[in-house]
Write a protein that holds these residues in place. Structure first.
Motif, short mmCIF file in Angstrom:
data_model
loop_
_atom_site.label_atom_id
_atom_site.label_comp_id
_atom_site.label_asym_id
_atom_site.label_seq_id
_atom_site.Cartn_x
_atom_site.Cartn_y
_atom_site.Cartn_z
N TRP A 23 5.41 0.25 -2.48
CA TRP A 23 4.69 0.71 -1.29
C TRP A 23 3.76 -0.38 -0.73
O TRP A 23 3.48 -0.40 0.48
CB TRP A 23 3.87 1.96 -1.63
CG TRP A 23 2.71 1.70 -2.56
CD1 TRP A 23 2.72 1.75 -3.91
CD2 TRP A 23 1.38 1.36 -2.17
NE1 TRP A 23 1.48 1.44 -4.42
CE2 TRP A 23 0.63 1.20 -3.36
CE3 TRP A 23 0.74 1.15 -0.94
CZ2 TRP A 23 -0.72 0.86 -3.35
CZ3 TRP A 23 -0.60 0.81 -0.94
CH2 TRP A 23 -1.31 0.68 -2.14
N ILE A 24 3.31 -1.30 -1.59
CA ILE A 24 2.42 -2.38 -1.13
C ILE A 24 3.18 -3.27 -0.15
O ILE A 24 2.67 -3.63 0.91
CB ILE A 24 1.91 -3.20 -2.32
CG1 ILE A 24 1.08 -2.30 -3.26
CG2 ILE A 24 1.09 -4.39 -1.84
CD1 ILE A 24 0.60 -3.01 -4.51
N LYS B 147 5.94 -2.41 1.46
CA LYS B 147 6.37 -1.61 2.61
C LYS B 147 5.23 -1.35 3.58
O LYS B 147 5.47 -1.09 4.77
CB LYS B 147 6.95 -0.28 2.13
CG LYS B 147 8.23 -0.42 1.32
CD LYS B 147 9.37 -0.93 2.16
CE LYS B 147 9.84 0.08 3.18
NZ LYS B 147 10.98 -0.42 3.98
N SER B 148 3.99 -1.39 3.09
CA SER B 148 2.84 -1.12 3.96
C SER B 148 2.43 -2.36 4.75
O SER B 148 1.60 -2.27 5.66
CB SER B 148 1.65 -0.63 3.13
OG SER B 148 1.22 -1.64 2.22
N MET B 149 2.98 -3.53 4.41
CA MET B 149 2.66 -4.76 5.11
C MET B 149 3.60 -4.97 6.31
O MET B 149 4.71 -4.45 6.33
CB MET B 149 2.79 -5.97 4.14
CG MET B 149 1.79 -5.96 3.02
SD MET B 149 2.01 -7.40 1.91
CE MET B 149 0.68 -7.11 0.74
N ASN C 152 5.06 -0.29 -7.20
CA ASN C 152 4.28 -1.16 -6.30
C ASN C 152 5.04 -1.49 -5.01
O ASN C 152 4.55 -2.26 -4.19
CB ASN C 152 3.93 -2.47 -7.01
CG ASN C 152 2.97 -2.26 -8.17
OD1 ASN C 152 2.10 -1.39 -8.12
ND2 ASN C 152 3.13 -3.04 -9.22
#
Length: 521
Positions: free
Chosen positions: A379-380, A382-384, A377
């Protein structure tokens, strides 16, 4: 066919427990560290049996050894039942396979059994050598002792798993099942710690010259606390083959009954733990907004208290700190002298307690694994639009939330209990807080350098990974170094010496913070 499926599941779980890359540099370091700890346990177990034998109490060794391993196994297995036997990460995948529920339970139980067997062997083999030296038993002792080692983990592992099942069965009726499991487990852990301290106090009342009557008393108490030890004692020390056979058969029977008992409700218990409950009367109200750091901090708190394995293993240091501080209230100063063999121990304790508190709370280091626990998780996050340092700050704040209140409460109790100079009274609060800051930053630094996001077992990550060992044991060892320095430099003013070492630790924390700010997740 069922046996082959069980064996295949077992091998897969053992690979997950001990990691995927056994040849990696990190694993070699971990293996070396574990090896050192095991050697220390072997030495302790042998010296314990040697000491009992030298005092004419060799017959106590079989019962005492079995009880020690049984209680340790019971305690640690109960802590990890939720995460190994229940609510494990790959539950959905495993239960979708064409295997019986009893086969899955047996394979999971075998994993716990083998891990406990390793610890049992580390303790009982050297104790068996000590018993052979002093009791000079017949040749039949050796195969019986080996069979005893193989059977010893079965009953406590089964009892611990049954206890964990009862806790989960009770908690599954509540909305927040994992939270209830965590609370009940913490209460049980506190009870064990308090009982251990109480038994230590009781041991101080024993009149050692009456050694032969003490031998009988110890056997009676051990057999009362752990009844299987009575059968083991009769088989080993008295040569009663029927008692030994009853011990072995009873151990296997416990395992068989456990699998049959749990199989019908296994899926229901797991479903209760992994299912999210929602309110039927949900209404949309005011939407609350908070800063990035505050939102991430609340996420860390929820993550910590929702995982029993994570909460208990990383909260143990703080629990031990509070239990020790409270226990010191009931220990007289003359008892401290008797227990340690050091005159004026109360005065010496005032010098070392700031760092003793720091060493204990350092065992509660969440930052050494909190980043890895993001797993797939990550990536969640890191995508913010969140900076890496903000993520690190939230995890550091989580660790400080655990360590600082425990340190301050323990410091307050010690300040009330022990006489000391004003400078030491102030440092009793300041030093543990500075050490908590250093420990939090150290754990974060370790986890940034050695992350593991592809884990399959949360238990293995929290208990056996290199970052976890470096964070908890590293902090403990780091806390022991100042204690040794204080004892060696006892002629220097305690306030001055403690203040200088606290300043050095603070400089180390500042250096770690500089490295963390430059690091990338």
């Amino acid at each position: 066919m069922t046996k082959s499926k069980c064996w295949l599941l077992f091998k897969t779980q053992m690979r997950n427990e001990f990691g995927r890359s056994l040849k990696s540099r990190g694993r070699k370091i971990t293996s070396f560290a574990i090896g050192i700890v095991l050697l220390m346990l072997v030495f302790y177990a042998y010296m314990l049996s040697y000491g009992l034998g030298s005092m004419g109490m060799a017959e106590v060794i079989p019962s005492y050894g079995l009880a020690i391993t049984g209680l340790i196994t019971l305690f640690f297995t109960a802590l990890k039942t939720n995460g190994v036997l229940f609510a494990y990460k790959e539950y959905d995948m495993v239960m979708s396979l064409p295997v019986k529920t009893s086969t899955v339970i047996a394979s999971r139980f075998m994993t716990m059994y083998v891990l406990n067997l390793m610890l049992t062997a580390v303790i009982l083999i050297p104790m068996g050598i000590g018993y052979a030296v002093w009791a000079a038993p017949g040749i039949i002792f050796y195969p019986e002792w080996i069979l005893g080692i193989l059977a010893a983990p079965l009953i406590p592992t089964t009892l611990a798993a049954l206890l964990g099942t009862l806790i989960i069965l009770f908690s599954s009726r509540f909305k927040y099942a994992n939270a209830v499991v965590t609370v009940v487990s913490v209460i049980g852990t506190l009870a064990v710690l308090v009982l251990s301290v109480g038994m230590g106090q009781f041991a101080e009342t024993i009149d050692m010259p009456e050694i032969h009557s003490i031998s009988e008393m110890i056997l009676t108490q051990v057999h009362r606390i752990y009844p299987p030890a009575a059968l083991f004692f009769q088989g080993i020390a008295r040569g009663n083959a029927a008692a030994m056979a009853a011990f072995l058969a009873g151990s296997l029977l416990w395992f068989y009954l456990f699998v049959k008992l749990i199989s019908p409700v296994y899926k229901k218990l797991n479903t209760s733990l992994v299912t999210y409950h929602t309110r039927s009367n949900y209404k949309l109200t005011e939407l609350k907004a908070s800063s990035q750091i505050h939102a991430l901090y609340k996420k860390e708190l929820k993550r910590f208290f929702s995982s029993t394995i994570y909460c208990l293993n990383m909260g143990m240091g703080c629990l031990m700190t509070l239990v020790l501080a409270i226990a010191l209230i009931f220990v007289r100063f003359d008892q401290l002298d008797q227990m340690t063999g050091i005159p004026n121990m109360a005065e010496m304790a005032a010098r070392i307690l700031p760092f003793a508190i720091s060493a204990l709370i350092s065992m509660s280091c969440t930052t050494c694994v909190s980043l890895s626990l993001e797993g797939k998780n990550l990536w969640i996050l890191k995508s913010m639009p969140i900076e890496d340092i903000t993520i690190c700050k939230s995890k550091i704040l989580m660790n400080l939330t655990l360590q600082i209140p425990a340190a301050l409460l323990a410091a307050l109790i010690i300040n009330i209990r022990f006489p000391m100079a004003l400078s030491m009274r102030i440092l009793m609060f300041v030093t543990p807080v500075v050490c908590a800051l250093f420990n939090s930053l150290w754990g974060m630094f370790i986890n940034l350098k050695m992350p593991d996001y592809n884990w399959t077992s949360e238990t293995a990550l929290v208990k056996q990974s290199l970052p976890a060992m470096a964070g908890t044991l590293g902090g403990l060892v780091g806390g022991m170094i100042p204690i040794l320095a204080v004892l060696a430099l006892h002629q220097i003013d305690a306030g001055l010496l403690t203040g200088v070492m606290t300043a050095v630790i603070l400089l180390g924390a500042w250096g770690l913070w500089g490295q963390i700010r430059k690091a990338k997740i």
